[in-house]
Scaffold this motif. Structure first.
Motif, mmCIF file in Angstrom:
data_model
loop_
_atom_site.group_PDB
_atom_site.id
_atom_site.type_symbol
_atom_site.label_atom_id
_atom_site.label_comp_id
_atom_site.label_asym_id
_atom_site.label_seq_id
_atom_site.Cartn_x
_atom_site.Cartn_y
_atom_site.Cartn_z
ATOM 1 N N MET A 103 0.849 -1.188 0.000
ATOM 2 C CA MET A 103 0.000 0.000 0.000
ATOM 3 C C MET A 103 0.881 1.233 0.000
ATOM 4 O O MET A 103 1.832 1.329 0.762
ATOM 5 C CB MET A 103 -0.920 0.010 1.214
ATOM 6 N N LYS A 104 0.567 2.175 -0.847
ATOM 7 C CA LYS A 104 1.368 3.380 -1.016
ATOM 8 C C LYS A 104 0.486 4.603 -0.815
ATOM 9 O O LYS A 104 -0.593 4.696 -1.403
ATOM 10 C CB LYS A 104 1.980 3.408 -2.420
ATOM 11 N N TYR A 105 0.948 5.535 0.014
ATOM 12 C CA TYR A 105 0.219 6.775 0.217
ATOM 13 C C TYR A 105 0.845 7.871 -0.620
ATOM 14 O O TYR A 105 2.071 8.064 -0.612
ATOM 15 C CB TYR A 105 0.238 7.196 1.688
ATOM 16 N N ILE A 106 0.012 8.594 -1.357
ATOM 17 C CA ILE A 106 0.464 9.722 -2.160
ATOM 18 C C ILE A 106 -0.351 10.946 -1.763
ATOM 19 O O ILE A 106 -1.589 10.909 -1.797
ATOM 20 C CB ILE A 106 0.298 9.450 -3.668
ATOM 21 N N LYS A 107 0.322 12.005 -1.384
ATOM 22 C CA LYS A 107 -0.385 13.245 -1.076
ATOM 23 C C LYS A 107 -1.120 13.725 -2.326
ATOM 24 O O LYS A 107 -0.576 13.674 -3.435
ATOM 25 C CB LYS A 107 0.591 14.319 -0.616
ATOM 26 N N PRO A 108 -2.358 14.180 -2.171
ATOM 27 C CA PRO A 108 -3.090 14.664 -3.342
ATOM 28 C C PRO A 108 -2.321 15.706 -4.150
ATOM 29 O O PRO A 108 -2.372 15.699 -5.380
ATOM 30 C CB PRO A 108 -4.357 15.266 -2.718
ATOM 31 N N ALA A 109 -1.586 16.588 -3.468
ATOM 32 C CA ALA A 109 -0.836 17.630 -4.175
ATOM 33 C C ALA A 109 0.243 17.054 -5.079
ATOM 34 O O ALA A 109 0.693 17.712 -6.026
ATOM 35 C CB ALA A 109 -0.215 18.593 -3.170
ATOM 36 N N ASN A 110 0.678 15.809 -4.795
ATOM 37 C CA ASN A 110 1.734 15.177 -5.588
ATOM 38 C C ASN A 110 1.200 14.248 -6.672
ATOM 39 O O ASN A 110 1.963 13.500 -7.280
ATOM 40 C CB ASN A 110 2.665 14.382 -4.664
ATOM 41 N N MET A 111 -0.091 14.280 -6.898
ATOM 42 C CA MET A 111 -0.718 13.341 -7.821
ATOM 43 C C MET A 111 -0.035 13.297 -9.188
ATOM 44 O O MET A 111 0.285 12.233 -9.715
ATOM 45 C CB MET A 111 -2.203 13.699 -7.988
ATOM 46 N N PHE A 112 0.199 14.457 -9.777
ATOM 47 C CA PHE A 112 0.716 14.475 -11.143
ATOM 48 C C PHE A 112 2.226 14.228 -11.203
ATOM 49 O O PHE A 112 2.771 14.031 -12.277
ATOM 50 C CB PHE A 112 0.338 15.794 -11.825
#
Length: 255
Positions: free
Chosen positions: A1-10
């Motif tokens: 499972m990997k968490y990605i901050k929404p701001a880093n989506m692109f």
């Protein structure tokens, strides 16, 4: 499972493209994820769109089950519409902010001054009839394709709001089965798979007050239940390969 901050989506497109499921995206991310990348998301698109605001929730319910919605007016906050509200609704009535939770932004309007103060602070007037009740309402939690838990929220004497965040007490006894069946029917019809339905029983009728995508966990923790495990089991049986290979092949992202 990997968490990605929404701001880093692109910046993390490669990781997202490899994911089997994207969990709990923010609303602004949904078009890119679902329509652009064709990703499976949880909660469903319908859950996020319908639960985005009280206005969206009400309009969806008006379409399929208007009888479960308290009499409601949704109007632009103009002088003419403010006058219309005061002509249409006897004091006392309920006024709500379009987007808020935990009882914040819900007001029992007892006089014209309180209404005008609300109207000045909101571009959209969301006005409902006041439903007589016995000082409690129901929170019915849907996860996946079933009722996960349900409980009463009992307000303190004389308090309008019953939310736990506003001092309401939890009670798990005598949960009405017909209310649970109605909620599950509506959830399936709307394809809602993660939401807390706020339900009021007034004069023998069942009303849906709100549908909250991100609902409080006090009532869940108090029963010793695991929301995370329930979501995981639903995702496994619904979207992923059967055991035993699925747990080792999942690339999940919480976004």
């Amino acid at each position: 499972m990997k968490y990605i901050k929404p701001a880093n989506m692109f910046r993390e497109m490669d990781m997202i493209k490899q994911a089997d499921i994207v969990l709990f995206p923010e609303t602004w991310q949904v078009p890119a994820l679902v329509y652009g990348l064709k990703k499976t998301i949880f909660p469903s698109v319908e859950t996020l769109q319908i639960g985005y605001s009280k206005v969206e929730t009400t309009r969806a319910l008006w379409a399929i089950a208007p009888q479960v919605v308290p009499y409601t007016e949704i109007l632009a906050s103009t002088p003419g519409n403010r006058a219309k509200v005061l002509e249409s609704f006897p004091i006392s009535f309920v006024a709500k902010e379009n987007r808020n939770s935990m009882g914040r932004g819900v007001f029992l309007i007892r006089n014209e001054e309180e209404f005008y103060q609300y109207a000045q602070n909101n571009e959209v007037l969301y006005i409902q009839e006041y439903l007589p009740n016995d000082g409690k309402d129901l929170r019915i939690c849907v996860v996946g394709d079933r009722i996960f838990t349900a409980y009463w929220r009992v307000g303190t004497d004389g308090e309008f709001l019953h939310n736990v965040a506003c001092g309401g007490q939890l009670c798990y006894d005598f949960i009405p089965q017909d209310a649970c069946e109605l909620v599950l029917q509506l959830a399936k019809q709307l394809n809602i798979n993660h939401a807390g339905f706020d339900v009021m029983i007034s004069n023998g009728r069942i009303y849906i007050l709100e549908i909250n995508v991100l609902f409080g966990n006090q009532g869940i923790l108090a029963r010793g239940l695991s929301l995370e495990e329930e979501i995981y089991q639903y995702l496994i049986r619904t979207y992923l390969s059967p055991y035993p290979t699925a747990p080792n092949s999942v690339n999940k992202i919480i976004s």
